[in-house]
Design a protein around this motif. Structure first.
Motif, PDB file in Angstrom:
ATOM      1  N   LEU A  87       6.851   8.691  -8.202  1.00 46.83           N
ATOM      2  CA  LEU A  87       7.086   7.513  -7.375  1.00 46.83           C
ATOM      3  C   LEU A  87       6.443   7.691  -6.003  1.00 46.83           C
ATOM      4  CD1 LEU A  87      10.799   6.840  -8.338  1.00 46.83           C
ATOM      5  CD2 LEU A  87       8.804   5.490  -9.022  1.00 46.83           C
ATOM      6  N   PRO A  88       6.171   6.586  -5.300  1.00 47.42           N
ATOM      7  CA  PRO A  88       5.516   6.716  -3.990  1.00 47.42           C
ATOM      8  C   PRO A  88       6.439   7.330  -2.944  1.00 47.42           C
ATOM      9  CG  PRO A  88       6.065   4.423  -4.444  1.00 47.42           C
ATOM     10  CD  PRO A  88       6.336   5.174  -5.694  1.00 47.42           C
ATOM     11  N   VAL A  89       5.853   8.187  -2.098  1.00 47.28           N
ATOM     12  CA  VAL A  89       6.593   8.778  -0.983  1.00 47.28           C
ATOM     13  C   VAL A  89       6.005   8.337   0.358  1.00 47.28           C
ATOM     14  CG1 VAL A  89       7.500  10.759  -2.241  1.00 47.28           C
ATOM     15  CG2 VAL A  89       5.230  10.902  -1.189  1.00 47.28           C
ATOM     16  N   LYS A  90       4.848   7.689   0.305  1.00 49.62           N
ATOM     17  CA  LYS A  90       4.237   7.117   1.506  1.00 49.62           C
ATOM     18  C   LYS A  90       3.346   5.960   1.081  1.00 49.62           C
ATOM     19  CE  LYS A  90       1.286   8.243   5.504  1.00 49.62           C
ATOM     20  NZ  LYS A  90       0.500   9.308   6.199  1.00 49.62           N
ATOM     21  N   VAL A  91       3.389   4.878   1.865  1.00 47.84           N
ATOM     22  CA  VAL A  91       2.564   3.701   1.581  1.00 47.84           C
ATOM     23  C   VAL A  91       2.034   3.155   2.900  1.00 47.84           C
ATOM     24  CG1 VAL A  91       2.458   1.384   0.580  1.00 47.84           C
ATOM     25  CG2 VAL A  91       3.995   3.101  -0.410  1.00 47.84           C
ATOM     26  N   ALA A  92       0.741   2.883   2.958  1.00 46.98           N
ATOM     27  CA  ALA A  92       0.132   2.254   4.135  1.00 46.98           C
ATOM     28  C   ALA A  92      -0.625   1.022   3.661  1.00 46.98           C
ATOM     29  CB  ALA A  92      -0.806   3.223   4.838  1.00 46.98           C
ATOM     30  N   SER A  93      -0.494  -0.071   4.407  1.00 52.10           N
ATOM     31  CA  SER A  93      -1.169  -1.314   4.026  1.00 52.10           C
ATOM     32  C   SER A  93      -2.042  -1.823   5.162  1.00 52.10           C
ATOM     33  CB  SER A  93      -0.137  -2.383   3.637  1.00 52.10           C
ATOM     34  OG  SER A  93       0.817  -2.573   4.673  1.00 52.10           O
ATOM     35  N   GLU A  94      -3.120  -2.542   4.782  1.00 55.01           N
ATOM     36  CA  GLU A  94      -4.047  -3.121   5.749  1.00 55.01           C
ATOM     37  C   GLU A  94      -4.291  -4.579   5.395  1.00 55.01           C
ATOM     38  OE1 GLU A  94      -7.699  -0.989   5.873  1.00 55.01           O
ATOM     39  OE2 GLU A  94      -6.787   0.909   6.493  1.00 55.01           O
ATOM     40  N   LEU A 103      14.101   5.604   4.655  1.00 57.37           N
ATOM     41  CA  LEU A 103      12.851   4.897   4.931  1.00 57.37           C
ATOM     42  C   LEU A 103      12.532   4.910   6.417  1.00 57.37           C
ATOM     43  CD1 LEU A 103      13.259   1.663   2.764  1.00 57.37           C
ATOM     44  CD2 LEU A 103      11.940   3.697   2.191  1.00 57.37           C
ATOM     45  N   LYS A 104      11.258   5.192   6.728  1.00 55.16           N
ATOM     46  CA  LYS A 104      10.767   5.094   8.096  1.00 55.16           C
ATOM     47  C   LYS A 104       9.541   4.196   8.090  1.00 55.16           C
ATOM     48  CE  LYS A 104      12.405   9.684   9.511  1.00 55.16           C
ATOM     49  NZ  LYS A 104      12.008  11.012  10.040  1.00 55.16           N
ATOM     50  N   SER A 105       9.624   3.082   8.808  1.00 54.44           N
ATOM     51  CA  SER A 105       8.551   2.097   8.811  1.00 54.44           C
ATOM     52  C   SER A 105       7.956   1.974  10.209  1.00 54.44           C
ATOM     53  CB  SER A 105       9.082   0.732   8.357  1.00 54.44           C
ATOM     54  OG  SER A 105       8.131  -0.278   8.598  1.00 54.44           O
ATOM     55  N   ILE A 106       6.615   2.030  10.269  1.00 56.15           N
ATOM     56  CA  ILE A 106       5.900   1.877  11.536  1.00 56.15           C
ATOM     57  C   ILE A 106       4.876   0.765  11.349  1.00 56.15           C
ATOM     58  CG2 ILE A 106       4.388   2.998  13.219  1.00 56.15           C
ATOM     59  CD1 ILE A 106       5.557   5.689  12.212  1.00 56.15           C
ATOM     60  N   SER A 107       4.884  -0.200  12.263  1.00 63.46           N
ATOM     61  CA  SER A 107       3.899  -1.281  12.202  1.00 63.46           C
ATOM     62  C   SER A 107       3.452  -1.640  13.606  1.00 63.46           C
ATOM     63  CB  SER A 107       4.472  -2.510  11.492  1.00 63.46           C
ATOM     64  OG  SER A 107       5.673  -2.918  12.093  1.00 63.46           O
ATOM     65  N   GLY A 162       2.768  -3.346  16.982  1.00 65.69           N
ATOM     66  CA  GLY A 162       3.436  -4.365  17.777  1.00 65.69           C
ATOM     67  C   GLY A 162       4.913  -4.545  17.489  1.00 65.69           C
ATOM     68  N   ALA A 163       5.508  -3.656  16.694  1.00 69.19           N
ATOM     69  CA  ALA A 163       6.932  -3.779  16.370  1.00 69.19           C
ATOM     70  C   ALA A 163       7.619  -2.429  16.550  1.00 69.19           C
ATOM     71  CB  ALA A 163       7.116  -4.269  14.937  1.00 69.19           C
ATOM     72  N   GLU A 164       8.906  -2.488  16.813  1.00 67.60           N
ATOM     73  CA  GLU A 164       9.689  -1.274  16.965  1.00 67.60           C
ATOM     74  C   GLU A 164       9.799  -0.553  15.625  1.00 67.60           C
ATOM     75  OE1 GLU A 164      14.100   0.018  18.731  1.00 67.60           O
ATOM     76  OE2 GLU A 164      13.491  -2.087  18.640  1.00 67.60           O
ATOM     77  N   ALA A 165       9.742   0.769  15.656  1.00 65.79           N
ATOM     78  CA  ALA A 165       9.893   1.549  14.429  1.00 65.79           C
ATOM     79  C   ALA A 165      11.263   1.288  13.816  1.00 65.79           C
ATOM     80  CB  ALA A 165       9.719   3.031  14.727  1.00 65.79           C
ATOM     81  N   VAL A 166      11.295   1.277  12.479  1.00 67.56           N
ATOM     82  CA  VAL A 166      12.533   1.017  11.747  1.00 67.56           C
ATOM     83  C   VAL A 166      12.856   2.227  10.887  1.00 67.56           C
ATOM     84  CG1 VAL A 166      13.660  -0.435  10.011  1.00 67.56           C
ATOM     85  CG2 VAL A 166      12.116  -1.476  11.688  1.00 67.56           C
ATOM     86  N   GLU A 167      14.116   2.617  10.907  1.00 71.17           N
ATOM     87  CA  GLU A 167      14.569   3.734  10.076  1.00 71.17           C
ATOM     88  C   GLU A 167      15.901   3.349   9.446  1.00 71.17           C
ATOM     89  OE1 GLU A 167      15.331   8.566  10.457  1.00 71.17           O
ATOM     90  OE2 GLU A 167      14.537   7.420  12.151  1.00 71.17           O
ATOM     91  N   VAL A 168      15.972   3.443   8.116  1.00 72.61           N
ATOM     92  CA  VAL A 168      17.188   3.057   7.408  1.00 72.61           C
ATOM     93  C   VAL A 168      17.485   4.032   6.277  1.00 72.61           C
ATOM     94  CG1 VAL A 168      16.881   0.587   7.887  1.00 72.61           C
ATOM     95  CG2 VAL A 168      16.008   1.529   5.759  1.00 72.61           C
ATOM     96  N   ARG A 169      18.763   4.139   5.940  1.00 73.79           N
ATOM     97  CA  ARG A 169      19.183   4.770   4.693  1.00 73.79           C
ATOM     98  C   ARG A 169      19.260   3.649   3.663  1.00 73.79           C
ATOM     99  NH1 ARG A 169      22.466   7.215   8.467  1.00 73.79           N
ATOM    100  NH2 ARG A 169      24.157   5.765   7.979  1.00 73.79           N
ATOM    101  N   TYR A 170      18.491   3.790   2.603  1.00 81.23           N
ATOM    102  CA  TYR A 170      18.304   2.709   1.634  1.00 81.23           C
ATOM    103  C   TYR A 170      18.822   3.153   0.274  1.00 81.23           C
ATOM    104  CZ  TYR A 170      15.745  -0.879  -1.061  1.00 81.23           C
ATOM    105  OH  TYR A 170      15.400  -1.921  -1.888  1.00 81.23           O
ATOM    106  N   ALA A 171      19.573   2.275  -0.386  1.00 77.99           N
ATOM    107  CA  ALA A 171      20.058   2.568  -1.740  1.00 77.99           C
ATOM    108  C   ALA A 171      19.803   1.363  -2.633  1.00 77.99           C
ATOM    109  CB  ALA A 171      21.540   2.910  -1.727  1.00 77.99           C
ATOM    110  N   LYS A 182      -7.074  -4.139   9.689  1.00 77.50           N
ATOM    111  CA  LYS A 182      -6.062  -3.697  10.656  1.00 77.50           C
ATOM    112  C   LYS A 182      -4.805  -3.252   9.914  1.00 77.50           C
ATOM    113  CE  LYS A 182      -7.669  -6.666  14.424  1.00 77.50           C
ATOM    114  NZ  LYS A 182      -7.315  -7.764  15.353  1.00 77.50           N
ATOM    115  N   PRO A 183      -4.177  -2.155  10.389  1.00 76.61           N
ATOM    116  CA  PRO A 183      -2.950  -1.686   9.739  1.00 76.61           C
ATOM    117  C   PRO A 183      -1.846  -2.734   9.812  1.00 76.61           C
ATOM    118  CG  PRO A 183      -3.832  -0.022  11.240  1.00 76.61           C
ATOM    119  CD  PRO A 183      -4.598  -1.285  11.507  1.00 76.61           C
ATOM    120  N   ILE A 184      -1.133  -2.910   8.697  1.00 75.92           N
ATOM    121  CA  ILE A 184       0.037  -3.782   8.678  1.00 75.92           C
ATOM    122  C   ILE A 184       1.296  -2.947   8.857  1.00 75.92           C
ATOM    123  CG2 ILE A 184       1.389  -5.414   7.311  1.00 75.92           C
ATOM    124  CD1 ILE A 184      -1.195  -6.125   5.812  1.00 75.92           C
ATOM    125  N   GLU A 185       1.451  -1.949   7.996  1.00 74.37           N
ATOM    126  CA  GLU A 185       2.678  -1.155   8.009  1.00 74.37           C
ATOM    127  C   GLU A 185       2.437   0.172   7.306  1.00 74.37           C
ATOM    128  OE1 GLU A 185       7.378  -1.912   6.843  1.00 74.37           O
ATOM    129  OE2 GLU A 185       5.821  -2.892   5.663  1.00 74.37           O
TER     130      GLU A 185
END
Length: 201
Positions: A166-173, A29-33, A35-44, A178-181
């Motif tokens: 299944l989803p491979v990318k999700v963007a929310s507002e 997972l790679k999350s960008i939002s 005002g926040a630092e980018a987050v990258e995790v291996r998720y199971a 305004k973009p949330i994540e």
């Protein structure tokens, strides 16, 4: 020119059915939002709700593991099965994301429940088929009716892999537009043998 998925298909419902049928999955997972630092995790994830998150950034090396049977989260700040080890509640602010996401509500199934609820109070638009990373994905936009939001989200854009659904990318507002994540789900693997899943603690 974009390929168009069949207009009568409900890709969110299809994804929910696919999630309901799987036993486990693993993804990067790679999350960008804003005002926040980018987050990258291996998720199971393994049913009925075990979650493991190995952080790449920030907090490189830290591991979180949620056990639905105990309702507790184990945090290893310096790597899985090392000391110190902390036991926390999933609602602890120490381990919530800047958007307030909880580890026990972080799986694809929970996301799809929120999207489905938004669908029921708005409209769904099928945009077309696009390339996301190494895969082809159907682009869907779900928008809530004006004046409403679900869990703070007014609009979702989702890209569903045309192979596994299944989803491979999700963007929310938010309701202000305004973009949330934005979350990228790379190298998604479904129904792995137990021997290929790391321990969940």
């Amino acid at each position: 020119m974009r390929d168009a998925p069949p207009s009568d298909r409900d890709l969110v419902a299809d994804a929910q059915a696919r999630f309901n049928a799987l036993a486990n999955y693993r993804v990067r997972l790679k999350s960008i939002s804003a005002g926040a630092e980018a987050v990258e995790v291996r998720y199971a994830y393994r049913k009925p709700g075990f979650v493991r998150m190995d952080f790449i950034r920030p907090h490189a090396g830290a591991t979180l593991a949620y056990n639905p049977e105990s309702g507790q989260v184990k945090l290893w700040p310096f790597g899985f099965d090392t000391f110190p080890r902390l036991m926390l509640s999933p609602d602890s602010r120490m381990i919530q994301s800047p958007q307030g996401h909880r580890i026990d509500q972080s799986d694809i199934g929970t996301l799809l429940i929120h999207v489905r609820e938004l669908q029921q109070h708005g409209e769904t638009q099928l945009v077309g088929v696009e390339t996301i990373g190494m895969c082809r994905a159907s682009h869907v936009i779900v928008t809530c009716v004006p004046g409403r939001a679900i869990a703070g989200v007014f609009r979702y854009e989702l890209w569903f892999d045309i192979v596994h659904g299944l989803p491979v990318k999700v963007a929310s507002e938010n309701p202000s537009g305004k973009p949330i994540e934005t979350v990228l789900m790379e190298d998604l693997r479904i129904d792995l043998p137990e021997s290929q899943l790391e321990p969940f603690g």
